[in-house]
Design a protein around this motif. Sequence first.
Motif, PDB file in Angstrom:
ATOM      1  N   ALA A 200      45.737  41.419  34.446  1.00 56.32           N
ATOM      2  CA  ALA A 200      45.951  42.883  35.179  1.00 56.32           C
ATOM      3  C   ALA A 200      44.366  43.111  35.585  1.00 56.32           C
ATOM      4  N   GLY A 201      43.966  43.021  36.232  1.00 55.85           N
ATOM      5  CA  GLY A 201      42.901  43.890  36.710  1.00 55.85           C
ATOM      6  C   GLY A 201      43.161  45.238  37.390  1.00 55.85           C
ATOM      7  N   PHE A 202      42.208  45.893  37.415  1.00 56.44           N
ATOM      8  CA  PHE A 202      42.637  47.514  38.080  1.00 56.44           C
ATOM      9  C   PHE A 202      42.973  46.511  39.574  1.00 56.44           C
ATOM     10  N   HIS A 203      42.231  45.657  40.302  1.00 51.48           N
ATOM     11  CA  HIS A 203      41.886  45.355  41.560  1.00 51.48           C
ATOM     12  C   HIS A 203      43.237  44.077  42.508  1.00 51.48           C
ATOM     13  N   HIS A 204      43.219  43.379  41.212  1.00 51.35           N
ATOM     14  CA  HIS A 204      44.207  41.865  41.046  1.00 51.35           C
ATOM     15  C   HIS A 204      44.723  41.644  40.130  1.00 51.35           C
ATOM     16  N   ASP A 205      45.913  40.921  40.407  1.00 48.92           N
ATOM     17  CA  ASP A 205      46.238  40.105  38.808  1.00 48.92           C
ATOM     18  C   ASP A 205      45.148  38.748  38.131  1.00 48.92           C
ATOM     19  N   HIS A 206      45.382  38.387  37.515  1.00 48.52           N
ATOM     20  CA  HIS A 206      45.173  36.990  37.290  1.00 48.52           C
ATOM     21  C   HIS A 206      45.604  36.201  36.237  1.00 48.52           C
ATOM     22  N   LEU A 207      45.435  34.754  36.956  1.00 47.74           N
ATOM     23  CA  LEU A 207      46.714  34.380  36.153  1.00 47.74           C
ATOM     24  C   LEU A 207      45.626  32.985  35.545  1.00 47.74           C
TER      25      LEU A 207
ATOM     26  N   ILE B 196      43.646  31.656  38.151  1.00 49.83           N
ATOM     27  CA  ILE B 196      43.877  32.016  40.189  1.00 49.83           C
ATOM     28  C   ILE B 196      44.292  33.577  39.864  1.00 49.83           C
ATOM     29  N   THR B 197      42.943  34.084  41.250  1.00 50.01           N
ATOM     30  CA  THR B 197      43.463  35.485  41.366  1.00 50.01           C
ATOM     31  C   THR B 197      43.779  35.539  42.635  1.00 50.01           C
ATOM     32  N   LEU B 198      44.776  36.754  42.275  1.00 46.13           N
ATOM     33  CA  LEU B 198      45.919  36.955  43.290  1.00 46.13           C
ATOM     34  C   LEU B 198      45.220  37.909  44.067  1.00 46.13           C
ATOM     35  N   ARG B 199      44.581  37.946  45.295  1.00 50.89           N
ATOM     36  CA  ARG B 199      43.343  38.962  46.139  1.00 50.89           C
ATOM     37  C   ARG B 199      44.441  40.216  46.979  1.00 50.89           C
ATOM     38  N   VAL B 200      45.884  39.810  46.848  1.00 50.83           N
ATOM     39  CA  VAL B 200      46.155  41.208  47.630  1.00 50.83           C
ATOM     40  C   VAL B 200      45.825  42.369  46.261  1.00 50.83           C
ATOM     41  N   HIS B 201      45.182  43.564  46.583  1.00 48.44           N
ATOM     42  CA  HIS B 201      45.189  44.904  45.716  1.00 48.44           C
ATOM     43  C   HIS B 201      46.616  45.112  45.351  1.00 48.44           C
ATOM     44  N   SER B 202      47.028  45.036  43.992  1.00 48.67           N
ATOM     45  CA  SER B 202      47.480  45.013  43.913  1.00 48.67           C
ATOM     46  C   SER B 202      47.586  46.767  42.631  1.00 48.67           C
ATOM     47  N   ALA B 203      49.000  47.354  43.105  1.00 41.57           N
ATOM     48  CA  ALA B 203      49.008  48.764  42.696  1.00 41.57           C
ATOM     49  C   ALA B 203      49.683  48.403  40.705  1.00 41.57           C
TER      50      ALA B 203
END
Length: 132
Positions: free
Chosen positions: A103-110, A71-78
Amino acid sequence: MAGESDLQKLLSGMRPELKPGRYVFTTVEGGVPSGVTPLVTVAEDEGLTLVVPLEEADAAGLAYDYVAGWITLRVHSALDAVGLTAAVSRELADVGLSCNVVAGFHHDHLFVPYEHAERAVAVLDGLAHRSA
């Protein structure tokens, strides 16, 4: 290109997206085997952890015991945002679901148990709606 750090905005805008496929965590000594394209690598003292599509792990003869949905959280999290991982993992824990976060640069992945991935998305959608 700064990401969002406000927790309420992160939660209300996370838009969880279930990626197709099944993914596994495995470990290897040395480098990545031929024919394997990892989504995630983590260098540990015990070896190199890889998160790879299940089919690639099977083709390469890699051992695993956890099959996950992604699951990718599509919000660009800092990267320095506080509370998103805790809120998401708590929400899933409250319904008995494990969650491995990357944590990726743009998104969090679960990575959640494959057989419960759609349920996990529904739980996260509920959290997002309550946070709006």
